[in-house]
Design a protein around this motif. Structure first.
Motif, short mmCIF file in Angstrom:
data_model
loop_
_atom_site.label_atom_id
_atom_site.label_comp_id
_atom_site.label_asym_id
_atom_site.label_seq_id
_atom_site.Cartn_x
_atom_site.Cartn_y
_atom_site.Cartn_z
N SER A 100 -16.16 -4.85 -8.97
CA SER A 100 -15.47 -5.95 -8.77
C SER A 100 -16.73 -7.13 -8.07
O SER A 100 -16.68 -7.99 -8.71
N GLU A 101 -17.48 -6.38 -7.37
CA GLU A 101 -18.53 -7.42 -7.18
C GLU A 101 -19.72 -7.69 -7.79
O GLU A 101 -20.06 -8.85 -8.12
N THR A 102 -19.93 -6.87 -8.86
CA THR A 102 -20.94 -7.12 -10.05
C THR A 102 -20.17 -7.97 -11.00
O THR A 102 -20.84 -8.63 -11.54
N ALA A 103 -18.95 -7.53 -11.51
CA ALA A 103 -18.22 -8.16 -12.59
C ALA A 103 -17.89 -9.52 -12.18
O ALA A 103 -18.15 -10.49 -13.01
N ARG A 104 -17.09 -9.79 -11.11
CA ARG A 104 -16.50 -10.98 -10.76
C ARG A 104 -17.46 -11.98 -10.01
O ARG A 104 -17.70 -13.05 -10.55
N LYS A 105 -18.22 -11.44 -8.99
CA LYS A 105 -19.06 -12.24 -8.22
C LYS A 105 -20.33 -12.44 -8.67
O LYS A 105 -21.22 -13.26 -8.06
N GLY A 106 -21.06 -11.58 -9.60
CA GLY A 106 -22.26 -11.83 -10.25
C GLY A 106 -23.24 -10.99 -9.33
O GLY A 106 -24.44 -11.59 -9.29
N MET A 107 -22.95 -10.23 -8.63
CA MET A 107 -23.89 -9.63 -7.59
C MET A 107 -24.76 -8.59 -8.42
O MET A 107 -24.55 -8.14 -9.70
N THR A 108 -25.75 -7.78 -7.93
CA THR A 108 -26.55 -6.84 -8.47
C THR A 108 -26.80 -5.91 -7.67
O THR A 108 -26.62 -5.86 -6.60
N LEU A 109 -26.76 -4.63 -8.45
CA LEU A 109 -26.84 -3.19 -7.46
C LEU A 109 -28.58 -3.05 -7.75
O LEU A 109 -28.74 -2.54 -8.65
N VAL A 110 -28.85 -2.98 -6.57
CA VAL A 110 -30.47 -2.71 -6.59
C VAL A 110 -30.73 -1.37 -5.44
O VAL A 110 -30.19 -1.46 -4.48
N PRO A 111 -31.36 -0.36 -6.35
CA PRO A 111 -31.74 0.52 -5.31
C PRO A 111 -32.81 0.11 -4.22
O PRO A 111 -33.82 -0.42 -4.42
N LEU A 112 -32.54 0.69 -2.83
CA LEU A 112 -33.40 0.29 -1.75
C LEU A 112 -34.59 1.42 -1.57
O LEU A 112 -35.67 1.26 -1.34
N VAL A 113 -33.63 2.65 -1.25
CA VAL A 113 -34.55 3.85 -0.85
C VAL A 113 -34.26 5.12 -1.66
O VAL A 113 -32.95 5.38 -1.55
N LEU A 114 -35.07 5.92 -1.68
CA LEU A 114 -34.59 7.36 -2.30
C LEU A 114 -35.20 8.40 -1.43
O LEU A 114 -36.20 8.36 -1.13
N TYR A 115 -34.30 9.32 -0.92
CA TYR A 115 -34.78 10.00 0.16
C TYR A 115 -33.92 11.28 0.23
O TYR A 115 -32.86 11.47 -0.46
N PHE A 116 -34.47 12.43 0.92
CA PHE A 116 -33.69 13.71 1.24
C PHE A 116 -33.04 13.30 2.63
O PHE A 116 -33.87 13.23 3.53
N ASN A 117 -31.86 13.55 2.68
CA ASN A 117 -31.09 13.41 4.12
C ASN A 117 -31.56 14.59 5.01
O ASN A 117 -32.41 15.40 4.51
N HIS A 118 -30.89 14.62 6.22
CA HIS A 118 -30.99 15.68 7.15
C HIS A 118 -30.63 17.18 6.67
O HIS A 118 -31.13 18.18 7.20
N ARG A 119 -29.65 17.30 5.64
CA ARG A 119 -29.57 18.49 5.17
C ARG A 119 -30.30 18.77 4.07
O ARG A 119 -30.02 19.86 3.53
N GLY A 120 -31.25 17.90 3.46
CA GLY A 120 -32.15 18.15 2.24
C GLY A 120 -31.50 17.95 1.10
O GLY A 120 -32.11 18.40 0.01
N ILE A 121 -30.48 17.14 1.08
CA ILE A 121 -29.85 16.60 -0.29
C ILE A 121 -30.45 15.42 -0.72
O ILE A 121 -30.57 14.57 0.12
N ALA A 122 -30.84 15.17 -1.76
CA ALA A 122 -31.40 13.88 -2.49
C ALA A 122 -30.17 12.73 -2.13
O ALA A 122 -29.00 12.97 -2.86
#
Length: 159
Positions: A100-122
């Motif tokens: 709804s935010e991208t289609a109606r409000k004209g927002m963009t989805l931008v990746p900020l950071v790619l990481y492994f969390n404390h359990r080692g999952i991407a």
């Protein structure tokens, strides 16, 4: 990030530094990411770039598009395509909110950071953002410079 920096599993793989300059980020969301084995091994070596990538909702699914994960040298026969579309994992409620935010409000989805969390999952942190105009970028820079100057002045006065 909420994880402790001394955790051996926690590791930032790629960061999109331009995102905060180019976009006004209003909200962010942590997503899982579907990866192949050679992609995970390549990420553990730190071979990734998310600067030119973006996320979009297509056919009821969230996809990360144009992200780069370097080929893993040891996986010769069962390697991966470096710039393939990767599916992001979010709940249905989050997916409908993002759509709804991208289609109606004209927002963009931008990746900020790619990481492994404390359990080692991407994981990947996606920002719901609106593009900045040139004047907005200049105003942000001026505000940042003024805050730096103010800190310097306060530091000199306290001596």
């Amino acid at each position: 990030m909420s994880a402790k920096p001394d955790n051996p599993n926690y590791k930032v793989v790629a960061e999109n530094r331009r995102a905060r300059r180019e976009y006004a980020i209003e909200d962010d969301l942590e997503c899982g990411i579907m990866l192949e084995g050679s992609e995970v091994k390549s990420l553990r070596e730190g071979g990734a770039n998310i600067a030119e990538s973006y996320a979009s909702v297509e056919n009821g699914e969230l996809w990360l598009i144009n992200s780069y994960i370097a080929p893993y040298k040891q996986a010769k026969t069962f390697g991966h395509d470096e710039r393939r579309k990767r599916k992001l994992l979010v709940s249905r409620r989050e997916l409908s909110r993002l759509w709804s935010e991208t289609a109606r409000k004209g927002m963009t989805l931008v990746p900020l950071v790619l990481y492994f969390n404390h359990r080692g999952i991407a994981k990947i942190k996606i920002g719901v953002a609106k593009g900045k105009k040139l004047a907005d970028k200049r105003a942000t820079e001026a505000k940042r410079d003024w805050n730096r100057q103010k800190q310097r002045l306060l530091k000199q006065q306290s001596r």
